[in-house]
Write an enzyme that holds these catalytic residues in place. Structure first.
Site, PDB file in Angstrom:
ATOM      1  N   GLY A   1     -75.126  54.303 -26.128  1.00 34.02           N
ATOM      2  CA  GLY A   1     -76.169  54.399 -25.103  1.00 34.02           C
ATOM      3  C   GLY A   1     -75.643  54.003 -23.735  1.00 34.02           C
TER       4      GLY A   1
ATOM      5  CE1 TYR B   1     -67.043  63.807 -17.958  1.00 39.51           C
ATOM      6  CE2 TYR B   1     -65.286  63.166 -19.456  1.00 39.51           C
ATOM      7  CZ  TYR B   1     -66.569  63.624 -19.243  1.00 39.51           C
ATOM      8  OH  TYR B   1     -67.381  63.884 -20.314  1.00 39.51           O
TER       9      TYR B   1
HETATM   10  N1  LIG Z   1     -70.312  66.027 -22.979  1.00 40.74           N
HETATM   11  C1  LIG Z   1     -70.944  65.306 -22.087  1.00 40.74           C
HETATM   12  O1  LIG Z   1     -71.796  65.793 -21.346  1.00 40.74           O
HETATM   13  C2  LIG Z   1     -70.625  63.831 -21.961  1.00 40.74           C
HETATM   14  C3  LIG Z   1     -71.477  62.967 -21.251  1.00 40.74           C
HETATM   15  C4  LIG Z   1     -71.151  61.621 -21.191  1.00 40.74           C
HETATM   16  C5  LIG Z   1     -70.006  61.144 -21.827  1.00 40.74           C
HETATM   17  N2  LIG Z   1     -69.193  62.011 -22.502  1.00 40.74           N
HETATM   18  C6  LIG Z   1     -67.979  61.538 -23.202  1.00 40.74           C
HETATM   19  O2  LIG Z   1     -68.363  60.568 -24.163  1.00 40.74           O
HETATM   20  C7  LIG Z   1     -67.619  59.372 -23.968  1.00 40.74           C
HETATM   21  C8  LIG Z   1     -68.430  58.177 -24.389  1.00 40.74           C
HETATM   22  O3  LIG Z   1     -69.681  58.119 -23.742  1.00 40.74           O
HETATM   23  P1  LIG Z   1     -70.011  57.054 -22.613  1.00 40.74           P
HETATM   24  O4  LIG Z   1     -68.753  56.428 -22.141  1.00 40.74           O
HETATM   25  O5  LIG Z   1     -70.904  57.742 -21.665  1.00 40.74           O
HETATM   26  O6  LIG Z   1     -70.932  55.962 -23.315  1.00 40.74           O
HETATM   27  P2  LIG Z   1     -70.781  54.941 -24.531  1.00 40.74           P
HETATM   28  O7  LIG Z   1     -69.585  55.226 -25.312  1.00 40.74           O
HETATM   29  O8  LIG Z   1     -72.107  54.954 -25.199  1.00 40.74           O
HETATM   30  O9  LIG Z   1     -70.669  53.555 -23.758  1.00 40.74           O
HETATM   31  C9  LIG Z   1     -69.634  53.259 -22.893  1.00 40.74           C
HETATM   32  C10 LIG Z   1     -69.914  51.927 -22.250  1.00 40.74           C
HETATM   33  O10 LIG Z   1     -69.968  50.922 -23.251  1.00 40.74           O
HETATM   34  C11 LIG Z   1     -69.040  49.874 -22.955  1.00 40.74           C
HETATM   35  N3  LIG Z   1     -68.487  49.437 -24.243  1.00 40.74           N
HETATM   36  C12 LIG Z   1     -67.671  50.106 -25.074  1.00 40.74           C
HETATM   37  N4  LIG Z   1     -67.447  49.399 -26.195  1.00 40.74           N
HETATM   38  C13 LIG Z   1     -68.120  48.242 -26.060  1.00 40.74           C
HETATM   39  C14 LIG Z   1     -68.295  47.087 -26.874  1.00 40.74           C
HETATM   40  N5  LIG Z   1     -67.729  47.008 -28.076  1.00 40.74           N
HETATM   41  N6  LIG Z   1     -69.067  46.069 -26.412  1.00 40.74           N
HETATM   42  C15 LIG Z   1     -69.671  46.138 -25.193  1.00 40.74           C
HETATM   43  N7  LIG Z   1     -69.559  47.211 -24.381  1.00 40.74           N
HETATM   44  C16 LIG Z   1     -68.787  48.250 -24.814  1.00 40.74           C
HETATM   45  C17 LIG Z   1     -68.033  50.488 -22.009  1.00 40.74           C
HETATM   46  O11 LIG Z   1     -67.560  49.535 -21.113  1.00 40.74           O
HETATM   47  P3  LIG Z   1     -65.994  49.156 -21.010  1.00 40.74           P
HETATM   48  O12 LIG Z   1     -65.286  50.380 -20.572  1.00 40.74           O
HETATM   49  O13 LIG Z   1     -66.028  48.081 -20.003  1.00 40.74           O
HETATM   50  O14 LIG Z   1     -65.601  48.711 -22.381  1.00 40.74           O
HETATM   51  C18 LIG Z   1     -68.865  51.524 -21.265  1.00 40.74           C
HETATM   52  O15 LIG Z   1     -69.527  50.929 -20.156  1.00 40.74           O
HETATM   53  C19 LIG Z   1     -67.241  59.417 -22.483  1.00 40.74           C
HETATM   54  O16 LIG Z   1     -66.138  58.600 -22.205  1.00 40.74           O
HETATM   55  C20 LIG Z   1     -66.966  60.885 -22.284  1.00 40.74           C
HETATM   56  O17 LIG Z   1     -65.641  61.189 -22.702  1.00 40.74           O
HETATM   57  C21 LIG Z   1     -69.492  63.338 -22.584  1.00 40.74           C
END
Ligand SMILES: NC(=O)c1ccc[n+]([C@@H]2O[C@H](COP(=O)([O-])OP(=O)(O)OC[C@H]3O[C@@H](n4cnc5c(N)ncnc54)[C@H](OP(=O)(O)O)[C@@H]3O)[C@@H](O)[C@H]2O)c1
Length: 337
Positions: free
Chosen positions: A212, A61
């Site tokens: 998502g 990252y």
């Molecule tokens: N192992 C893997 O291959 C892999 C792949 C992808 C991700 N990950 C990990 O999983 C974590 C989470 O996944 P992700 O960040 O991809 O997706 P997510 O948690 O599904 O969604 C994150 C998005 O949602 C927004 N968000 C969060 N809370 C919210 C709320 N209450 N209302 C409206 N929008 C909201 C965030 O924006 P804001 O920041 O503006 O709040 C961000 O744009 C990552 O940070 C990473 O550490 C791992």
């Protein structure tokens, strides 16, 4: 901010006890548009105060910058923070198109030392293999990871985007505390083999992108609305006709949220917690946010109970989603199932 205490859960049979929801830190350094660093750092502190203890990063990252960003926070709160990071996705800043997958022992040994240095800590609590390279025998990769435990550089092992068969094979070599893969109302392919295998072995599941990637919250309707370098512009479910069709699938989530006086994000997170109960396994979703304003909302979702009728409304959604999770699914567990 007054919140009910976040319940705790154990990662694996002998892993750490963590708040049942963690924090994904990825977006603080890359992928989801511009970031306010001061606000991101304040979000780390605020998350800890809400009972979040599992903090998720990876060496990939921001080309290591995400580990550097959270390092001071981790060191300042070392006894309370459960630090998870990952290796395997090889990237070079001067070669932006490189996305190699490396599982060979020499690479793993170098990667852990680089992560420890960037984080400024002497041990990683949970070290994941971020992606699987089937050309390298699991015995070699997991064997090398187990040596890191013996060397005291890593406390527990995890795997990301693995099949059920791969999890069983790895767990027989060294106990695996957690599998981290995408799991949400929109993404349920893990329920075919990885989730049942984890449940059977007592391995915890750490659903990533449980919102998502923000789409399930209604925060954006199409990738074209996002910054030009936002990674979601390359993901098939958020672009063109797929995004339009998928937007319609939010309707049952919206209906439940309106009736219950909660947000779409809370319905999406509550669904993951309850779906795990159906499978009989421990889950610790890691919603990602860079903003303190989201924490109370997301944390409260961990104790929101959806009714059987509400769950039934959400049941058919994933089967109707248009487009894959990634442009190339060969790198996910789906490509090897
Ligand atoms: N192992 C893997 O291959 C892999 C792949 C992808 C991700 N990950 C990990 O999983 C974590 C989470 O996944 P992700 O960040 O991809 O997706 P997510 O948690 O599904 O969604 C994150 C998005 O949602 C927004 N968000 C969060 N809370 C919210 C709320 N209450 N209302 C409206 N929008 C909201 C965030 O924006 P804001 O920041 O503006 O709040 C961000 O744009 C990552 O940070 C990473 O550490 C791992």
């Amino acid at each position: 901010m007054t919140l009910p205490a976040l319940p705790t859960a154990r990662l694996g049979t002998d892993g750490p006890l963590v708040g049942v929801q963690g924090l994904g830190c990825m977006g603080m350094s890359e992928f989801y548009g511009p970031t306010d660093t001061a606000e991101a750092l304040a979000t780390l502190d605020a998350a800890l105060e809400t009972g979040v203890t599992l903090f998720d990063t990876a060496d990939a990252y921001g080309f290591g910058r995400n580990e550097e960003l959270i390092g001071p926070f981790v060191r300042a709160n070392r006894e309370r923070v459960v630090l998870a990071t990952k290796f395997a996705i090889e990237r070079k800043e001067d070669d932006p198109n490189l996305r190699g997958i490396r599982n060979d022992p020499a690479y793993i040994r170098a990667a852990v030392d680089a992560s420890l240095r960037r984080l400024g800590v002497d041990v990683i609590d949970l070290y994941y293999m971020h992606r699987r390279d089937p050309a390298v025998p699991l015995a070699e990769s997991v064997g090398a990871m187990a040596e890191l435990v013996q060397a005291g550089k890593v406390r527990h092992l995890g795997l990301s985007e693995v099949t059920g068969a791969e999890l069983r094979e790895a767990h027989a070599i060294h106990p695996i505390a957690a599998v981290q893969s995408e799991w949400s109302v929109f993404a349920r392919d893990v329920e075919r083999s990885a989730v049942p295998a984890a449940a059977g072995l007592g391995v915890a599941f750490v659903p990533y992108s449980p919102l998502g990637r923000g789409f399930l919250t209604g925060a954006f309707q199409a990738a074209e609305q996002l910054a030009t370098d936002d990674v979601r512009r390359t993901q098939p479910r958020f672009t063109g006709a797929n995004a339009e069709a998928n937007g319609g699938l939010l309707e049952p989530i919206r209906q439940i949220a309106t009736a219950r006086g909660v947000t779409l994000a809370q319905v999406a997170l509550a669904w993951v917690h309850q779906r795990a109960q159906v499978h009989g396994l421990t889950v610790v979703p890691i919603p990602g946010t860079r903003k303190r304003s989201r924490l109370a909302e997301n944390t409260a979702a961990a104790t929101l109970e959806l009714t059987a009728e509400e769950l039934a409304l959400l049941e058919p959604v994933a089967g109707q989603v248009a487009g894959d999770r990634y442009p190339n699914m060969a790198f996910t567990q789906v490509g090897r199932e």
